[in-house]
Design a protein around this motif. Structure first.
Motif, PDB file in Angstrom:
ATOM      1  N   ILE A 185       0.839  -1.193   0.000  1.00 34.24           N
ATOM      2  CA  ILE A 185       0.000   0.000   0.000  1.00 34.24           C
ATOM      3  C   ILE A 185       0.881   1.253   0.000  1.00 34.24           C
ATOM      4  O   ILE A 185       2.092   1.165   0.214  1.00 34.24           O
ATOM      5  CB  ILE A 185      -0.938   0.035   1.224  1.00 34.24           C
ATOM      6  N   VAL A 186       0.259   2.400  -0.212  1.00 35.40           N
ATOM      7  CA  VAL A 186       0.979   3.667  -0.274  1.00 35.40           C
ATOM      8  C   VAL A 186       0.852   4.395   1.063  1.00 35.40           C
ATOM      9  O   VAL A 186      -0.245   4.516   1.619  1.00 35.40           O
ATOM     10  CB  VAL A 186       0.449   4.567  -1.406  1.00 35.40           C
ATOM     11  N   PRO A 203      -3.098   8.384   0.196  1.00 33.74           N
ATOM     12  CA  PRO A 203      -2.323   7.389   0.947  1.00 33.74           C
ATOM     13  C   PRO A 203      -2.569   7.511   2.446  1.00 33.74           C
ATOM     14  O   PRO A 203      -3.141   8.495   2.936  1.00 33.74           O
ATOM     15  CB  PRO A 203      -0.875   7.760   0.601  1.00 33.74           C
ATOM     16  N   ILE A 204      -2.148   6.501   3.163  1.00 36.35           N
ATOM     17  CA  ILE A 204      -2.158   6.580   4.614  1.00 36.35           C
ATOM     18  C   ILE A 204      -1.221   7.710   5.043  1.00 36.35           C
ATOM     19  O   ILE A 204      -0.096   7.814   4.564  1.00 36.35           O
ATOM     20  CB  ILE A 204      -1.709   5.244   5.238  1.00 36.35           C
ATOM     21  N   LEU A 230       6.429   4.238  -0.285  1.00 32.25           N
ATOM     22  CA  LEU A 230       6.503   5.544   0.356  1.00 32.25           C
ATOM     23  C   LEU A 230       6.382   6.675  -0.654  1.00 32.25           C
ATOM     24  O   LEU A 230       7.006   6.648  -1.714  1.00 32.25           O
ATOM     25  CB  LEU A 230       7.815   5.674   1.129  1.00 32.25           C
ATOM     26  N   TRP A 231       5.567   7.665  -0.284  1.00 32.82           N
ATOM     27  CA  TRP A 231       5.349   8.814  -1.150  1.00 32.82           C
ATOM     28  C   TRP A 231       5.421  10.096  -0.335  1.00 32.82           C
ATOM     29  O   TRP A 231       4.882  10.141   0.758  1.00 32.82           O
ATOM     30  CB  TRP A 231       3.992   8.721  -1.849  1.00 32.82           C
ATOM     31  N   ILE A 238      11.786   8.489   3.640  1.00 35.83           N
ATOM     32  CA  ILE A 238      12.283   7.283   4.313  1.00 35.83           C
ATOM     33  C   ILE A 238      12.568   7.578   5.783  1.00 35.83           C
ATOM     34  O   ILE A 238      12.182   6.807   6.681  1.00 35.83           O
ATOM     35  CB  ILE A 238      13.549   6.765   3.611  1.00 35.83           C
ATOM     36  N   GLU A 239      13.228   8.708   6.044  1.00 31.97           N
ATOM     37  CA  GLU A 239      13.552   9.061   7.428  1.00 31.97           C
ATOM     38  C   GLU A 239      12.301   9.326   8.251  1.00 31.97           C
ATOM     39  O   GLU A 239      12.268   9.056   9.461  1.00 31.97           O
ATOM     40  CB  GLU A 239      14.476  10.275   7.436  1.00 31.97           C
ATOM     41  N   ALA A 240      11.246   9.823   7.597  1.00 34.37           N
ATOM     42  CA  ALA A 240      10.001  10.106   8.309  1.00 34.37           C
ATOM     43  C   ALA A 240       9.289   8.836   8.748  1.00 34.37           C
ATOM     44  O   ALA A 240       8.388   8.891   9.607  1.00 34.37           O
ATOM     45  CB  ALA A 240       9.073  10.938   7.416  1.00 34.37           C
TER      46      ALA A 240
END
Length: 261
Positions: A185-186, A203-204, A230-231, A238-240
């Motif tokens: 999922i996104v 997205p979530i 990841l978007w 990525i760090e988030a």
């Protein structure tokens, strides 16, 4: 129309196998018409060997625009029938190490898979499937079912699919609990949900705790693993995800502690 740029399915997990030691590797999912099925089995066994048993071969019947196939000269008609033959060859080679198969679309006469990898029955097979016929193929041949959506990353979207999957398992005489379930999922951990590529839904997103709660909710409908697209695609994104993973780890620890008391 232009084809979507993607990394080759064989080289990417091979590269990762060489520089990692713990993470599991998979293809989610390989578009079946792009590869000869016997070669798919061979590369899967090789990657599993290089990764010391960390690879799962993800398979699908093929999607995307016709140009992605036609520009390379790949046949892409009768996708279900082609996939049914392909997965029978791949399953036979990975599980038994040999197969004698002659079909309408693929041939593997007296094909032998040598050398074998670290697992006697080969790496697990995951099948991305929607619809009754594909679900039954997953129930017959897969170790893992994979669901995917760019548009609706909710338990309400996946729960009916999992019910259909359970019914497909019963149709072929399989205990549904023996089939692992994963989803792709996104997720937008930075909170940036606009603009989105064509075809994406919302997205979530939210605070780390809110995202963690939404991801953890999938375990309640029987999903074993959630993989995130990841978007937007950036190092910051990525760090988030780090605080989201920390929240999930805390939630998991609490659940484990509660179950042990």
């Amino acid at each position: 129309m232009k084809a979507n740029p993607t990394a080759p399915e064989a080289t990417s997990p091979t590269d990762l196998a060489a520089v990692t030691t713990q993470i599991r590797l998979t293809t989610a999912v390989l578009s079946s018409p792009f590869r000869n099925p016997a070669l798919v089995a061979k590369t899967a066994e090789t990657i599993d060997m290089l990764s010391n048993g960390r690879f799962t071969r993800g398979l699908g019947s093929g999607g995307g625009p016709p140009v992605e196939y036609e520009s390379f000269g790949f046949e892409h008609d009768h996708r279900y029938s082609r996939f049914a033959e392909a997965v029978e060859i791949i399953h036979g080679l990975l599980r038994e190490g040999e197969i004698d198969f002659r079909g309408s679309y693929y041939q593997a006469p007296g094909c032998v898979l040598r050398p074998r990898g670290p697992r006697p029955s080969g790496p697990p097979i995951a099948i991305g499937a929607g619809g009754p016929k594909m679900m039954r193929l997953a129930a017959r041949f897969a170790d893992e079912w994979n669901g995917f959506t760019l548009q609706n990353p909710t338990t309400d979207f996946f729960a009916p699919l999992l019910a259909e999957l359970a019914e497909a398992c019963r149709d072929v005489g399989r205990d549904p609990q023996t089939l692992r379930r994963s989803i792709d999922i996104v997720v937008a951990p930075t909170g940036e949900t606009e603009p989105l590529p064509q075809g994406f839904g919302v997205p979530i997103h939210g605070s780390p705790g809110e995202i963690a709660d939404q991801l953890a909710a999938f375990s309640g409908i029987g999903v074993s693993e959630v993989r995130t697209y990841l978007w937007p695609q950036s190092i910051d994104t990525i760090e988030a995800m780090a605080p989201v993973l920390a929240e999930l780890a805390t939630t998991s620890a609490r659940a484990t502690g509660s179950s042990g008391t």
